[in-house]
Design a protein around this motif. Sequence first.
Motif, PDB file in Angstrom:
ATOM      1  N   THR A  24      42.622  65.358  55.145  1.00  0.00           N
ATOM      2  CA  THR A  24      42.515  66.815  55.024  1.00  0.00           C
ATOM      3  C   THR A  24      43.856  67.472  55.323  1.00  0.00           C
ATOM      4  OG1 THR A  24      40.186  66.726  55.643  1.00  0.00           O
ATOM      5  CG2 THR A  24      41.270  68.842  55.851  1.00  0.00           C
ATOM      6  N   LEU A  28      45.923  69.931  52.944  1.00  0.00           N
ATOM      7  CA  LEU A  28      46.313  71.254  53.435  1.00  0.00           C
ATOM      8  C   LEU A  28      47.809  71.485  53.247  1.00  0.00           C
ATOM      9  CD1 LEU A  28      45.674  73.886  54.935  1.00  0.00           C
ATOM     10  CD2 LEU A  28      45.961  72.626  57.081  1.00  0.00           C
ATOM     11  N   LYS A  29      48.635  70.477  53.573  1.00  0.00           N
ATOM     12  CA  LYS A  29      50.085  70.601  53.409  1.00  0.00           C
ATOM     13  C   LYS A  29      50.448  70.820  51.942  1.00  0.00           C
ATOM     14  CE  LYS A  29      51.636  67.940  57.395  1.00  0.00           C
ATOM     15  NZ  LYS A  29      52.348  66.752  57.863  1.00  0.00           N
ATOM     16  N   GLU A  31      48.516  72.044  49.538  1.00  0.00           N
ATOM     17  CA  GLU A  31      48.022  73.345  49.097  1.00  0.00           C
ATOM     18  C   GLU A  31      48.895  74.472  49.641  1.00  0.00           C
ATOM     19  OE1 GLU A  31      45.670  75.891  46.876  1.00  0.00           O
ATOM     20  OE2 GLU A  31      45.872  73.710  46.794  1.00  0.00           O
ATOM     21  N   MET A  39      50.527  76.457  56.609  1.00  0.00           N
ATOM     22  CA  MET A  39      49.222  75.844  56.860  1.00  0.00           C
ATOM     23  C   MET A  39      48.379  76.752  57.744  1.00  0.00           C
ATOM     24  SD  MET A  39      49.991  71.759  57.209  1.00  0.00           S
ATOM     25  CE  MET A  39      51.002  71.966  58.646  1.00  0.00           C
ATOM     26  N   LEU A  42      46.702  79.426  55.694  1.00  0.00           N
ATOM     27  CA  LEU A  42      45.560  78.925  54.925  1.00  0.00           C
ATOM     28  C   LEU A  42      44.352  78.657  55.818  1.00  0.00           C
ATOM     29  CD1 LEU A  42      47.034  76.472  52.265  1.00  0.00           C
ATOM     30  CD2 LEU A  42      46.432  78.877  52.032  1.00  0.00           C
ATOM     31  N   VAL A  43      44.588  78.052  56.976  1.00  0.00           N
ATOM     32  CA  VAL A  43      43.480  77.768  57.895  1.00  0.00           C
ATOM     33  C   VAL A  43      42.851  79.077  58.368  1.00  0.00           C
ATOM     34  CG1 VAL A  43      42.894  76.837  60.172  1.00  0.00           C
ATOM     35  CG2 VAL A  43      44.347  75.517  58.623  1.00  0.00           C
TER      36      VAL A  43
END
Length: 87
Positions: A24, A28-29, A31, A39, A42-43
Amino acid sequence: MFDIRSVSDMVSCMKTTLNISDATMRELKREAARRGRTMSQLVEAALRALLHGPKPARELPPLPEFHSGGLLVDVADRQALYDVMER
């Protein structure tokens, strides 16, 4: 030049530690790089969507049933419908 939102975000942010699987984290990196965002951004966006997004639809109670005492006119009979409507 500073955006007022970014300044207030820096002041009101809390650091925390999350356990995220390696797979994951790699996604995430990628994206974050693809979107040109961090990151953390996004989170936080994902958490906001989860916490403040649309609530799951709840099951509605059954509609009430009414018994009218039967039909007053045959709805397939157009002339009978006109007669009842003109009364």
